[in-house]
Design an enzyme around this catalytic site. Structure first.
Site, PDB file in Angstrom:
ATOM      1  N   GLU A 271     -16.004   6.511   3.987  1.00 16.97           N
ATOM      2  CA  GLU A 271     -15.341   6.092   5.224  1.00 16.97           C
ATOM      3  C   GLU A 271     -15.282   7.280   6.162  1.00 16.97           C
ATOM      4  O   GLU A 271     -15.880   8.326   5.901  1.00 16.97           O
ATOM      5  CB  GLU A 271     -13.955   5.520   4.915  1.00 16.97           C
ATOM      6  CG  GLU A 271     -13.004   6.498   4.253  1.00 16.97           C
ATOM      7  CD  GLU A 271     -11.574   5.970   4.164  1.00 16.97           C
ATOM      8  OE1 GLU A 271     -11.136   5.241   5.065  1.00 16.97           O
ATOM      9  OE2 GLU A 271     -10.887   6.325   3.197  1.00 16.97           O
TER      10      GLU A 271
ATOM     11  N   ARG B 197       0.823  -1.205   0.000  1.00 16.13           N
ATOM     12  CA  ARG B 197       0.000   0.000   0.000  1.00 16.13           C
ATOM     13  C   ARG B 197       0.864   1.266   0.000  1.00 16.13           C
ATOM     14  O   ARG B 197       0.527   2.259  -0.656  1.00 16.13           O
ATOM     15  CB  ARG B 197      -0.941  -0.030   1.207  1.00 16.13           C
ATOM     16  CG  ARG B 197      -2.040   1.013   1.138  1.00 16.13           C
ATOM     17  CD  ARG B 197      -3.085   0.779   2.202  1.00 16.13           C
ATOM     18  NE  ARG B 197      -2.521   0.920   3.540  1.00 16.13           N
ATOM     19  CZ  ARG B 197      -3.202   0.661   4.659  1.00 16.13           C
ATOM     20  NH1 ARG B 197      -4.451   0.239   4.605  1.00 16.13           N
ATOM     21  NH2 ARG B 197      -2.630   0.821   5.837  1.00 16.13           N
TER      22      ARG B 197
ATOM     23  N   LYS C   7      -2.854   6.470   1.273  1.00 18.76           N
ATOM     24  CA  LYS C   7      -2.636   6.843   2.669  1.00 18.76           C
ATOM     25  C   LYS C   7      -1.642   7.992   2.685  1.00 18.76           C
ATOM     26  O   LYS C   7      -0.431   7.795   2.610  1.00 18.76           O
ATOM     27  CB  LYS C   7      -2.117   5.635   3.457  1.00 18.76           C
ATOM     28  CG  LYS C   7      -2.384   5.750   4.940  1.00 18.76           C
ATOM     29  CD  LYS C   7      -2.214   4.401   5.636  1.00 18.76           C
ATOM     30  CE  LYS C   7      -2.472   4.501   7.109  1.00 18.76           C
ATOM     31  NZ  LYS C   7      -3.895   4.557   7.445  1.00 18.76           N
TER      32      LYS C   7
HETATM   33  C1  LIG Z   1      -5.038   3.871   7.651  1.00 15.90           C
HETATM   34  C2  LIG Z   1      -6.394   4.199   7.207  1.00 15.90           C
HETATM   35  C3  LIG Z   1      -7.467   3.304   7.390  1.00 15.90           C
HETATM   36  C4  LIG Z   1      -7.323   2.009   8.131  1.00 15.90           C
HETATM   37  O1  LIG Z   1      -6.487   1.120   7.458  1.00 15.90           O
HETATM   38  P1  LIG Z   1      -5.807  -0.093   8.234  1.00 15.90           P
HETATM   39  O2  LIG Z   1      -4.900  -0.687   7.206  1.00 15.90           O
HETATM   40  O3  LIG Z   1      -6.891  -1.015   8.617  1.00 15.90           O
HETATM   41  O4  LIG Z   1      -5.105   0.476   9.401  1.00 15.90           O
HETATM   42  C5  LIG Z   1      -8.692   3.662   6.884  1.00 15.90           C
HETATM   43  N1  LIG Z   1      -8.893   4.848   6.256  1.00 15.90           N
HETATM   44  C6  LIG Z   1      -7.889   5.730   6.074  1.00 15.90           C
HETATM   45  C7  LIG Z   1      -8.157   7.001   5.383  1.00 15.90           C
HETATM   46  C8  LIG Z   1      -6.609   5.433   6.547  1.00 15.90           C
HETATM   47  O5  LIG Z   1      -5.628   6.314   6.378  1.00 15.90           O
END
Ligand SMILES: *Cc1c(COP(=O)(O)O)cnc(C)c1O
Length: 340
Positions: free
Chosen positions: A219, A81, A183
């Protein structure tokens, strides 16, 4: 530097540890890299990261399993990722092997900071990459730094996970055809005003709708949604502007292969919310936080199964994933990676 921290009362905050990992990218290649002790980053005033926010990050945890090993959870997916995020912002990739080695090196070097088994605390690991050389015209940097630091964090929920109240955000977290699926701090910057406002209004989190039509569930600022239908299916939003959470992907697998549930990864309409039995947020930090109610302009949507405590199916998912992570339930191949 052995410190006896009050593990059970640690919050989710930054606590400086002794070692971090650094490697620099220049002339098309990463240098050897290694551990250092200086927690400060010194950059040129015109560094790409400072001017045009060219930075991406990851987050994962190291913790003790029942049988006394230090492990982390699916770091290969964090590596993948990070590289997807980097590619989107025209940054170099870091080979998966090097990413995982850096994580292991930092955790081993700060071993004293891994909380004991059973405290609910863990060592949160933050890998990130940024553009470091000066760029004044709008273009990607040529030089980059990848770093990994770690900080011990307390149990996310002291005294158990209480359902939270959230609201539909008046803002968008991502641009319609933007970078919502990576991210990167830039998406978090987009969510700060919204979260402050939600907090002032007494809500724990925002539910962002799709920025193009505002009819579909996306989300929160930093966690994906899962929903449980009245006939016990797991439903979770699919969208190209949400971040592919590793916790969410793991829960989908757990639902199907450990709990025999049907899983639907698809567009979720805002208008469907009132029909779900349970709702939750998922991410590395909390694993799962139950959602008790969602405030909308037309009144609140309540999830009766999970108003006072975690709904029964959400709880099963949570307990199973936690059991897998801590070595109490057999994990799928490659999920739990030993560090020490
Ligand atoms: C990090 C993150 C998540 C959660 O991802 P995980 O891999 O489960 O920790 C969800 N949404 C956003 C915007 C994130 O930055």
């Amino acid at each position: 530097m052995s410190q006896n921290l009050d593990w059970a009362n640690l919050g989710f905050g930054y606590h400086e540890t002794e070692y971090r990992y650094v490697t620099n990218y220049k002339d098309g290649k990463w240098d050897e890299g290694g551990l250092i002790t200086d927690a400060n980053v010194v950059l040129n005033e015109c560094a790409g990261v400072l001017q045009y926010a060219q930075t991406v990050f990851e987050g994962l945890k190291a913790y003790y399993t029942k049988d006394g090993h230090i492990v982390c959870f699916r770091p290969d997916l964090n590596a993948e990722r990070l590289n997807n995020s980097a590619e989107r912002l025209i940054m170099p990739k870091l080979p998966e092997g090097r990413f995982v080695e850096a994580i292991k090196a930092v955790v081993k070097a700060n071993k004293d900071m891994v909380p004991p088994y059973g405290t609910g605390a863990s060592l949160y690991i933050r890998p990130y990459m940024m553009g470091t050389n000066p760029v004044i015209g709008v273009k990607p940097a040529d030089e980059y730094q990848f770093r990994v630091f770690c900080t011990p964090v307390g149990p996310y929920f002291k005294g158990g996970a209480k359902p939270i109240r959230i609201k539909i955000s008046d803002y968008d977290r991502a641009a319609p055809h933007g970078t919502g699926d990576i991210k990167a701090g830039l998406n978090y910057a987009m969510s700060l005003h919204a979260i402050e406002e939600a907090h002032e209004q007494g809500f724990a989190e925002n539910m962002f709708l799709d920025p193009a039509t505002r009819t579909k569930v996306e989300e929160t600022g930093g966690a994906n949604f899962i929903f449980i239908t009245k006939d016990n299916k797991l439903v979770t939003p699919k969208s190209n502007s949400i971040l592919p959470s590793i916790t969410r992907r793991s829960l989908m697998y757990v639902a199907e292969h450990y709990l025999g549930m049907q899983v639907e990864h698809r567009e979720v309409l805002f208008s469907e919310l009132k029909d779900f039995a349970e709702a939750g947020l998922c991410g590395t930090a909390a694993v799962v936080s139950p959602v008790g109610s969602i405030h909308t302009k037309d009144g609140d949507i309540n999830f009766p199964a999970g108003m006072e405590e975690m709904g029964p199916t959400t709880k099963k998912l949570y307990d199973t994933l936690l059991g897998i992570q801590h070595g109490e339930i057999e994990a799928p191949e490659g999920w739990v990676v030993r560090i020490d």
